[in-house]
Design a protein around this motif. Structure first.
Motif, PDB file in Angstrom:
ATOM      1  N   GLY A   1      11.131   9.320  -8.921  1.00  0.00           N
ATOM      2  CA  GLY A   1      12.239   9.013  -9.813  1.00  0.00           C
ATOM      3  C   GLY A   1      11.773   8.194 -11.001  1.00  0.00           C
ATOM      4  O   GLY A   1      10.848   8.569 -11.728  1.00  0.00           O
ATOM      5  N   GLY A   2      12.408   7.028 -11.183  1.00  0.00           N
ATOM      6  CA  GLY A   2      12.018   6.149 -12.274  1.00  0.00           C
ATOM      7  C   GLY A   2      10.592   5.651 -12.157  1.00  0.00           C
ATOM      8  O   GLY A   2       9.978   5.270 -13.159  1.00  0.00           O
ATOM      9  N   GLY A   3      10.032   5.656 -10.948  1.00  0.00           N
ATOM     10  CA  GLY A   3       8.626   5.296 -10.776  1.00  0.00           C
ATOM     11  C   GLY A   3       7.701   6.327 -11.397  1.00  0.00           C
ATOM     12  O   GLY A   3       6.669   5.976 -11.982  1.00  0.00           O
ATOM     13  N   LEU A   4       8.074   7.602 -11.290  1.00  0.00           N
ATOM     14  CA  LEU A   4       7.324   8.654 -11.977  1.00  0.00           C
ATOM     15  C   LEU A   4       7.432   8.461 -13.478  1.00  0.00           C
ATOM     16  O   LEU A   4       6.432   8.573 -14.208  1.00  0.00           O
ATOM     17  CB  LEU A   4       7.851  10.026 -11.565  1.00  0.00           C
ATOM     18  N   GLU A   5       8.632   8.163 -13.954  1.00  0.00           N
ATOM     19  CA  GLU A   5       8.828   7.939 -15.392  1.00  0.00           C
ATOM     20  C   GLU A   5       8.027   6.736 -15.872  1.00  0.00           C
ATOM     21  O   GLU A   5       7.450   6.744 -16.971  1.00  0.00           O
ATOM     22  CB  GLU A   5      10.313   7.756 -15.688  1.00  0.00           C
ATOM     23  N   LEU A   6       7.966   5.708 -15.039  1.00  0.00           N
ATOM     24  CA  LEU A   6       7.183   4.521 -15.391  1.00  0.00           C
ATOM     25  C   LEU A   6       5.708   4.867 -15.513  1.00  0.00           C
ATOM     26  O   LEU A   6       5.035   4.469 -16.469  1.00  0.00           O
ATOM     27  CB  LEU A   6       7.399   3.436 -14.335  1.00  0.00           C
ATOM     28  N   ALA A   7       5.195   5.639 -14.554  1.00  0.00           N
ATOM     29  CA  ALA A   7       3.795   6.058 -14.620  1.00  0.00           C
ATOM     30  C   ALA A   7       3.542   6.934 -15.841  1.00  0.00           C
ATOM     31  O   ALA A   7       2.526   6.785 -16.530  1.00  0.00           O
ATOM     32  CB  ALA A   7       3.423   6.803 -13.344  1.00  0.00           C
TER      33      ALA A   7
ATOM     34  N   GLY B   1       0.780  -1.223   0.000  1.00  0.00           N
ATOM     35  CA  GLY B   1       0.000   0.000   0.000  1.00  0.00           C
ATOM     36  C   GLY B   1       0.813   1.275   0.000  1.00  0.00           C
ATOM     37  O   GLY B   1       0.240   2.368  -0.047  1.00  0.00           O
ATOM     38  N   ARG B   2       2.138   1.176   0.034  1.00  0.00           N
ATOM     39  CA  ARG B   2       2.949   2.381   0.214  1.00  0.00           C
ATOM     40  C   ARG B   2       3.536   2.940  -1.067  1.00  0.00           C
ATOM     41  O   ARG B   2       3.728   4.157  -1.172  1.00  0.00           O
ATOM     42  CB  ARG B   2       4.100   2.096   1.183  1.00  0.00           C
ATOM     43  N   SER B   3       3.853   2.057  -2.037  1.00  0.00           N
ATOM     44  CA  SER B   3       4.649   2.529  -3.156  1.00  0.00           C
ATOM     45  C   SER B   3       4.269   1.860  -4.466  1.00  0.00           C
ATOM     46  O   SER B   3       4.103   0.635  -4.526  1.00  0.00           O
ATOM     47  CB  SER B   3       6.138   2.283  -2.869  1.00  0.00           C
ATOM     48  N   PHE B   4       4.147   2.678  -5.505  1.00  0.00           N
ATOM     49  CA  PHE B   4       4.070   2.196  -6.882  1.00  0.00           C
ATOM     50  C   PHE B   4       5.479   1.759  -7.286  1.00  0.00           C
ATOM     51  O   PHE B   4       5.739   0.599  -7.535  1.00  0.00           O
ATOM     52  CB  PHE B   4       3.560   3.331  -7.775  1.00  0.00           C
ATOM     53  N   SER B   5       6.403   2.685  -7.282  1.00  0.00           N
ATOM     54  CA  SER B   5       7.830   2.397  -7.436  1.00  0.00           C
ATOM     55  C   SER B   5       8.611   3.670  -7.169  1.00  0.00           C
ATOM     56  O   SER B   5       8.175   4.759  -7.547  1.00  0.00           O
ATOM     57  CB  SER B   5       8.164   1.887  -8.843  1.00  0.00           C
ATOM     58  N   VAL B   6       9.760   3.510  -6.527  1.00  0.00           N
ATOM     59  CA  VAL B   6      10.651   4.652  -6.314  1.00  0.00           C
ATOM     60  C   VAL B   6      11.796   4.631  -7.319  1.00  0.00           C
ATOM     61  O   VAL B   6      12.824   5.283  -7.125  1.00  0.00           O
ATOM     62  CB  VAL B   6      11.186   4.691  -4.869  1.00  0.00           C
ATOM     63  N   GLY B   7      11.607   3.878  -8.417  1.00  0.00           N
ATOM     64  CA  GLY B   7      12.606   3.867  -9.483  1.00  0.00           C
ATOM     65  C   GLY B   7      13.755   2.926  -9.195  1.00  0.00           C
ATOM     66  O   GLY B   7      13.619   1.957  -8.448  1.00  0.00           O
ATOM     67  N   SER B   8      14.883   3.199  -9.806  1.00  0.00           N
ATOM     68  CA  SER B   8      16.037   2.308  -9.682  1.00  0.00           C
ATOM     69  C   SER B   8      16.519   2.225  -8.244  1.00  0.00           C
ATOM     70  O   SER B   8      16.523   3.224  -7.504  1.00  0.00           O
ATOM     71  CB  SER B   8      17.191   2.802 -10.568  1.00  0.00           C
ATOM     72  N   ASP B   9      16.934   1.043  -7.837  1.00  0.00           N
ATOM     73  CA  ASP B   9      17.514   0.837  -6.512  1.00  0.00           C
ATOM     74  C   ASP B   9      18.839   1.601  -6.451  1.00  0.00           C
ATOM     75  O   ASP B   9      19.795   1.255  -7.158  1.00  0.00           O
ATOM     76  CB  ASP B   9      17.720  -0.658  -6.287  1.00  0.00           C
ATOM     77  N   ILE B  10      18.887   2.628  -5.619  1.00  0.00           N
ATOM     78  CA  ILE B  10      20.074   3.488  -5.545  1.00  0.00           C
ATOM     79  C   ILE B  10      21.311   2.688  -5.158  1.00  0.00           C
ATOM     80  O   ILE B  10      22.431   2.974  -5.590  1.00  0.00           O
ATOM     81  CB  ILE B  10      19.850   4.645  -4.550  1.00  0.00           C
TER      82      ILE B  10
ATOM     83  N   ALA C   1       9.919  13.965  -9.062  1.00  0.00           N
ATOM     84  CA  ALA C   1      11.130  13.798  -9.877  1.00  0.00           C
ATOM     85  C   ALA C   1      12.304  14.038  -8.935  1.00  0.00           C
ATOM     86  O   ALA C   1      12.954  15.083  -8.955  1.00  0.00           O
ATOM     87  CB  ALA C   1      11.126  14.798 -11.035  1.00  0.00           C
ATOM     88  N   ALA C   2      12.554  13.056  -8.102  1.00  0.00           N
ATOM     89  CA  ALA C   2      13.395  13.257  -6.914  1.00  0.00           C
ATOM     90  C   ALA C   2      14.890  13.209  -7.176  1.00  0.00           C
ATOM     91  O   ALA C   2      15.692  13.513  -6.280  1.00  0.00           O
ATOM     92  CB  ALA C   2      13.030  12.203  -5.862  1.00  0.00           C
ATOM     93  N   GLU C   3      15.301  12.844  -8.395  1.00  0.00           N
ATOM     94  CA  GLU C   3      16.736  12.630  -8.646  1.00  0.00           C
ATOM     95  C   GLU C   3      17.591  13.865  -8.349  1.00  0.00           C
ATOM     96  O   GLU C   3      18.738  13.745  -7.927  1.00  0.00           O
ATOM     97  CB  GLU C   3      16.960  12.207 -10.107  1.00  0.00           C
ATOM     98  N   ILE C   4      17.037  15.056  -8.569  1.00  0.00           N
ATOM     99  CA  ILE C   4      17.843  16.275  -8.387  1.00  0.00           C
ATOM    100  C   ILE C   4      18.339  16.404  -6.954  1.00  0.00           C
ATOM    101  O   ILE C   4      19.391  17.002  -6.688  1.00  0.00           O
ATOM    102  CB  ILE C   4      17.032  17.520  -8.819  1.00  0.00           C
ATOM    103  N   LYS C   5      17.630  15.817  -6.002  1.00  0.00           N
ATOM    104  CA  LYS C   5      18.052  15.878  -4.607  1.00  0.00           C
ATOM    105  C   LYS C   5      19.302  15.039  -4.345  1.00  0.00           C
ATOM    106  O   LYS C   5      19.977  15.211  -3.326  1.00  0.00           O
ATOM    107  CB  LYS C   5      16.918  15.401  -3.694  1.00  0.00           C
ATOM    108  N   LEU C   6      19.591  14.122  -5.295  1.00  0.00           N
ATOM    109  CA  LEU C   6      20.751  13.249  -5.134  1.00  0.00           C
ATOM    110  C   LEU C   6      21.907  13.648  -6.048  1.00  0.00           C
ATOM    111  O   LEU C   6      22.941  12.990  -6.058  1.00  0.00           O
ATOM    112  CB  LEU C   6      20.352  11.800  -5.417  1.00  0.00           C
ATOM    113  N   GLY C   7      21.706  14.708  -6.836  1.00  0.00           N
ATOM    114  CA  GLY C   7      22.814  15.214  -7.638  1.00  0.00           C
ATOM    115  C   GLY C   7      22.723  14.929  -9.114  1.00  0.00           C
ATOM    116  O   GLY C   7      23.652  15.228  -9.857  1.00  0.00           O
TER     117      GLY C   7
END
Length: 254
Positions: free
Chosen positions: A104-110, A56-65, A126-132
């Motif tokens: 991240g990639g989960g947004l792109e997937l959607a 119930g928490r996540s569609f996807s947070v994208g690639s495993d960092i 689009a959370a990638e910018i927070k990681l550089g």
């Protein structure tokens, strides 16, 4: 299985099944997802695809960092096969049932789906910018084609999440429903589309892409040609007969 697949009544469902890690996509999961999408693309029995995340928490947070550093260099990372590209290349319609975080990639997937439905608990970033870095699965092009320019810029430049009601306001999702109603809502939309003639449904999807990527007159002409193709199918003849005979049509995808 970290990527699950089932088919019911012409509707295929892919579920990212790594809820303890918020359905972050590993390299192995990416390979499985690519293989599944290719399989779906060649299966005439699948007329519509639904994609969602387990839990119930996540569609996807994208690639495993944690796996990003496993690539020998950024060029190798750049040249990986991207599951979002594969999803967008599908001819059949795709419905995303976003049940939680789409980061991240989960947004792109959607965004790679044709239709997006969201749980009221969903959020998008689009959370990638927070990681550089920035997204590389098409987020800039897809987001800017989907939401107003200022909203796209706000998401891309801050990396901050937007909730489901804000996503609906900006046109990022078509509907917001309660969490326990999401999969039923997605299934109902998918079943409705699956009941339509497959060639016409796939042509309509192709026309939407043409409308976004071609000039207006070229897109209209493309639509006209696709209409002519559809009109010559057995399904179109069946649709006309069923209308005249006042009965439900039976479409075969021919």
């Amino acid at each position: 299985m970290t990527v699950e697949f089932s088919v019911t009544g012409g509707v295929g469902t892919i579920t990212l099944n790594r809820p303890a890690k918020l359905n972050a996509v590993t390299r192995a999961m990416s390979a499985d997802l690519l293989a599944l999408v290719e399989r779906v693309g060649g299966d005439r029995d699948v007329r519509v695809l639904v994609i969602t995340g387990a839990g119930g928490r996540s569609f996807s947070v994208g690639s495993d960092i944690g796996e990003v550093d496993a690539y020998p260099d950024p060029w190798e990372f750049r040249n990986r096969r991207d599951y979002c590209d594969a999803l967008r290349a599908l001819r059949i319609p795709v419905v995303a049932a976003v049940n939680g975080y789409a980061y991240g990639g989960g947004l792109e997937l959607a965004l790679s789906a044709d239709i997006r439905l969201a749980s009221s608990a969903a959020s998008f970033a689009a959370a990638e910018i927070k990681l550089g870095w920035i997204g590389g699965g098409g987020v800039s092009a897809l987001l800017s084609a989907t939401v107003p320019a200022s909203d796209a810029a706000l998401m891309l430049l801050t990396g901050d999440p937007v909730d489901a009601s804000s996503a609906f306001r900006m046109g990022l999702v078509s509907r917001v429903v309660e969490p326990d109603e999401l999969m039923e809502a997605a299934a109902n939309v998918a079943k409705t589309i699956a009941a339509r003639p497959p060639i016409a449904a796939q042509s309509a999807k192709a026309n939407l892409l043409a409308a976004r990527t071609m000039g207006r007159e070229a897109a209209i002409q493309y639509e006209r040609e696709m209409q002519a193709i559809c009109m010559g199918t057995r399904d179109a003849a069946e649709g006309r007969r069923a209308f005249a005979e006042k009965r439900p049509p039976v479409f075969e995808g021919r």
